[in-house]
Design a protein around this motif. Sequence first.
Motif, PDB file in Angstrom:
ATOM      1  N   GLN A  82       2.516  -5.708   8.405  1.00  0.00           N
ATOM      2  CA  GLN A  82       3.645  -5.021   8.283  1.00  0.00           C
ATOM      3  C   GLN A  82       4.755  -6.209   8.422  1.00  0.00           C
ATOM      4  N   ILE A  83       5.583  -6.252   7.469  1.00  0.00           N
ATOM      5  CA  ILE A  83       6.633  -7.267   7.468  1.00  0.00           C
ATOM      6  C   ILE A  83       8.231  -6.897   7.588  1.00  0.00           C
ATOM      7  N   VAL A  84       8.725  -6.981   8.584  1.00  0.00           N
ATOM      8  CA  VAL A  84      10.323  -6.501   8.511  1.00  0.00           C
ATOM      9  C   VAL A  84      11.239  -7.834   8.022  1.00  0.00           C
ATOM     10  N   GLU A  85      12.379  -7.494   7.175  1.00  0.00           N
ATOM     11  CA  GLU A  85      13.366  -8.269   6.747  1.00  0.00           C
ATOM     12  C   GLU A  85      14.618  -7.592   6.802  1.00  0.00           C
ATOM     13  N   GLU A  86      15.418  -8.606   7.354  1.00  0.00           N
ATOM     14  CA  GLU A  86      17.021  -8.120   7.491  1.00  0.00           C
ATOM     15  C   GLU A  86      17.873  -9.161   6.919  1.00  0.00           C
ATOM     16  N   ASN A  87      18.883  -8.791   6.003  1.00  0.00           N
ATOM     17  CA  ASN A  87      19.459  -9.833   5.541  1.00  0.00           C
ATOM     18  C   ASN A  87      18.900 -11.088   4.782  1.00  0.00           C
ATOM     19  N   GLY A  88      17.956 -10.619   4.362  1.00  0.00           N
ATOM     20  CA  GLY A  88      16.974 -11.632   3.494  1.00  0.00           C
ATOM     21  C   GLY A  88      16.271 -12.705   4.339  1.00  0.00           C
ATOM     22  N   LYS A  89      16.179 -12.143   5.542  1.00  0.00           N
ATOM     23  CA  LYS A  89      15.400 -13.109   6.490  1.00  0.00           C
ATOM     24  C   LYS A  89      14.335 -12.253   7.259  1.00  0.00           C
TER      25      LYS A  89
ATOM     26  N   LYS B  51       0.749  -1.203   0.163  1.00  0.00           N
ATOM     27  CA  LYS B  51       0.113   0.078  -0.035  1.00  0.00           C
ATOM     28  C   LYS B  51       0.800   1.120   0.048  1.00  0.00           C
ATOM     29  N   LYS B  52       2.084   1.104   0.290  1.00  0.00           N
ATOM     30  CA  LYS B  52       3.196   2.241   0.225  1.00  0.00           C
ATOM     31  C   LYS B  52       4.467   1.672   0.087  1.00  0.00           C
ATOM     32  N   ASP B  53       5.375   2.620  -0.302  1.00  0.00           N
ATOM     33  CA  ASP B  53       6.758   2.054  -0.564  1.00  0.00           C
ATOM     34  C   ASP B  53       7.352   1.501   0.602  1.00  0.00           C
ATOM     35  N   PRO B  54       8.253   0.501   0.447  1.00  0.00           N
ATOM     36  CA  PRO B  54       8.932  -0.260   1.552  1.00  0.00           C
ATOM     37  C   PRO B  54       9.767   0.884   2.235  1.00  0.00           C
ATOM     38  N   LYS B  55      10.346   0.772   3.614  1.00  0.00           N
ATOM     39  CA  LYS B  55      11.063   1.702   4.288  1.00  0.00           C
ATOM     40  C   LYS B  55      12.315   1.054   4.877  1.00  0.00           C
ATOM     41  N   GLN B  56      13.530   1.557   4.320  1.00  0.00           N
ATOM     42  CA  GLN B  56      14.728   0.943   4.704  1.00  0.00           C
ATOM     43  C   GLN B  56      15.274   1.741   6.174  1.00  0.00           C
ATOM     44  N   GLU B  57      15.488   0.843   7.141  1.00  0.00           N
ATOM     45  CA  GLU B  57      15.818   1.401   8.619  1.00  0.00           C
ATOM     46  C   GLU B  57      17.146   0.657   8.844  1.00  0.00           C
ATOM     47  N   GLY B  58      18.206   1.207   8.603  1.00  0.00           N
ATOM     48  CA  GLY B  58      19.368   0.701   8.683  1.00  0.00           C
ATOM     49  C   GLY B  58      19.712  -0.541   7.755  1.00  0.00           C
ATOM     50  N   ALA B  59      19.810  -1.629   8.444  1.00  0.00           N
ATOM     51  CA  ALA B  59      19.653  -2.967   7.868  1.00  0.00           C
ATOM     52  C   ALA B  59      18.632  -3.543   7.725  1.00  0.00           C
ATOM     53  N   MET B  60      17.524  -2.891   8.048  1.00  0.00           N
ATOM     54  CA  MET B  60      15.859  -3.692   8.113  1.00  0.00           C
ATOM     55  C   MET B  60      15.247  -2.801   7.023  1.00  0.00           C
TER      56      MET B  60
ATOM     57  N   ALA C  48      14.838  -7.963  16.086  1.00  0.00           N
ATOM     58  CA  ALA C  48      14.212  -6.834  15.020  1.00  0.00           C
ATOM     59  C   ALA C  48      13.556  -5.989  16.108  1.00  0.00           C
ATOM     60  N   SER C  49      13.125  -4.697  15.692  1.00  0.00           N
ATOM     61  CA  SER C  49      12.706  -3.799  16.593  1.00  0.00           C
ATOM     62  C   SER C  49      11.463  -4.189  17.074  1.00  0.00           C
ATOM     63  N   THR C  50      11.044  -3.637  18.021  1.00  0.00           N
ATOM     64  CA  THR C  50       9.902  -3.734  18.701  1.00  0.00           C
ATOM     65  C   THR C  50       8.515  -3.330  17.858  1.00  0.00           C
ATOM     66  N   ALA C  51       7.698  -4.188  17.674  1.00  0.00           N
ATOM     67  CA  ALA C  51       6.568  -3.802  16.759  1.00  0.00           C
ATOM     68  C   ALA C  51       5.407  -3.384  17.433  1.00  0.00           C
ATOM     69  N   PRO C  52       4.501  -2.528  17.005  1.00  0.00           N
ATOM     70  CA  PRO C  52       4.738  -1.961  15.590  1.00  0.00           C
ATOM     71  C   PRO C  52       6.043  -0.720  15.562  1.00  0.00           C
ATOM     72  N   ALA C  53       6.927  -0.841  15.448  1.00  0.00           N
ATOM     73  CA  ALA C  53       8.068   0.125  15.444  1.00  0.00           C
ATOM     74  C   ALA C  53       8.189   1.101  14.309  1.00  0.00           C
ATOM     75  N   ALA C  54       8.490   2.277  14.541  1.00  0.00           N
ATOM     76  CA  ALA C  54       8.551   3.114  13.483  1.00  0.00           C
ATOM     77  C   ALA C  54      10.002   3.367  13.248  1.00  0.00           C
ATOM     78  N   ASN C  55      10.661   3.444  14.324  1.00  0.00           N
ATOM     79  CA  ASN C  55      12.168   4.002  14.287  1.00  0.00           C
ATOM     80  C   ASN C  55      12.912   3.392  15.460  1.00  0.00           C
ATOM     81  N   ASP C  56      14.213   3.710  15.795  1.00  0.00           N
ATOM     82  CA  ASP C  56      14.896   2.895  16.769  1.00  0.00           C
ATOM     83  C   ASP C  56      14.539   3.506  18.019  1.00  0.00           C
ATOM     84  N   SER C  57      13.896   4.719  18.181  1.00  0.00           N
ATOM     85  CA  SER C  57      13.304   5.244  19.683  1.00  0.00           C
ATOM     86  C   SER C  57      12.325   4.364  19.996  1.00  0.00           C
TER      87      SER C  57
END
Length: 441
Positions: A220-227, A202-211, A317-326
């Motif tokens: 919402q699906i978070v992937e990191e290093n292909g996992k 529904k919207k473009d994926p968001k890059q958050e560091g390695a995630m 992974a970051s705590t869901a539903p996370a939007a950033n590192d904070s």
Amino acid sequence: MNDVKEWTCPKCGQANTSRFCTGCGTKRPSDTWKCPNCGAENAGKFCTKCGQKRGDELGQTQPMQSLDASAAVRAPQQLPVQTPYEQPQMQQPSAKVPPAMQGRIAEPLGMVTAQQPDTSKGAKGKQIALIVVIIALLGALGFFGYREFFADSGTGYQPVAKQQAATDSKPVREMKTDLSLGGLELGDDASAIAEVETDAEKKDPKQEGAMLRHYYDDMQIVEENGKITALVSETDKVSTKRGIHQGSTLDEVQKAYGTDTFSQSDDGDGRMLYEYKFTGQDDRIGLVRFAVKDGKVDYISVRTYEGAAQPAGVKAASTAPAANDSESAKGALRNFYSAISSKNLAAAWNLMTPEQQNRMGGYDSFRNGYSTTLSSAATNITVASSSADKVILNYTLIARDRAEGGHIKVQNFNGSATLVKQDGGWKISYTESSKVGERLQ
């Protein structure tokens, strides 16, 4: 008319015309009478010649013609005499007649036997009708059962389960562990996303560091290093492996997962967070969170547990539903106090840096400091400052402890916590607080 002849009593000599002597009462020696019908002399009650009955005690008799006439008036009507060639109609013996007497008992003359109705035919008809109804019901059940479990290509009908799957237009993918949601699991290759999410994001994926965070209508699906490392759902379109989805009740959650949670806390926005810990693929340790508001699940998240030692190559992974590192740091602070509330002090201990552990005076001192604690909850969490590796959070701490007399002491604190990135997750490196209120319950 008196037909008795005059006779002389042999005892007293008295002449008599009756059966007994009028002088001494002696009975007439020879008690004979003359038949008025045929004139024969008789001594018995009936004439030996014609059968005429003797008269009364005085010797009176009645002519046979008059007897026949009176008898004709009184006698019942005689049935016609059957000829020798007619076979009499015999009554069928009843069930109670002994076998030896069957066929020997004739029906009394003049008696009419009511014919019993034959009920055997009606009973058989009812039995046949009942059997037909049962067969029809079994046939109907068999037809609908077959149609429900097996698609019929000839009619184009599909079972209800397949109709639902077709309506959702989402392939059903087996979930092997509890660290899963909507057919995807933590540790799955990122390529598995395309097997489940057939619609465009529904919207473009968001890059958050390695995630890389993907946004679909149902997850919402978070992937990191292909996992895949995190999954979040805020709709009722997807469920956990145990069938819980948004809108499920807290009672349903606890029936499916139990009441022994890994942690419970208040997120400060009216939601209680119930978290369960599981081991998933590649031995990663993760948490399934149910955020409950007004007694129903508001959202579900599945993520790698930041406070646990993970296998080599597995990152939290970051705590869901996370939007950033904070936001991820906020989740780590909530997890710390949730672990204290659930008496999982070892988990809370592991969420602190070695420096902070030293400030606590060691694990035994830390554990003893919470011996009377019933619950601790961090609420109203705000970010004071944030960077890639360090976040300072301000919050309100509500602590409930057992007090004397069976009371509960409720204390409110204004707190501040510094969290730093360490071993792939956030850990508490420093805390300070000041009491702002206290009351007994």
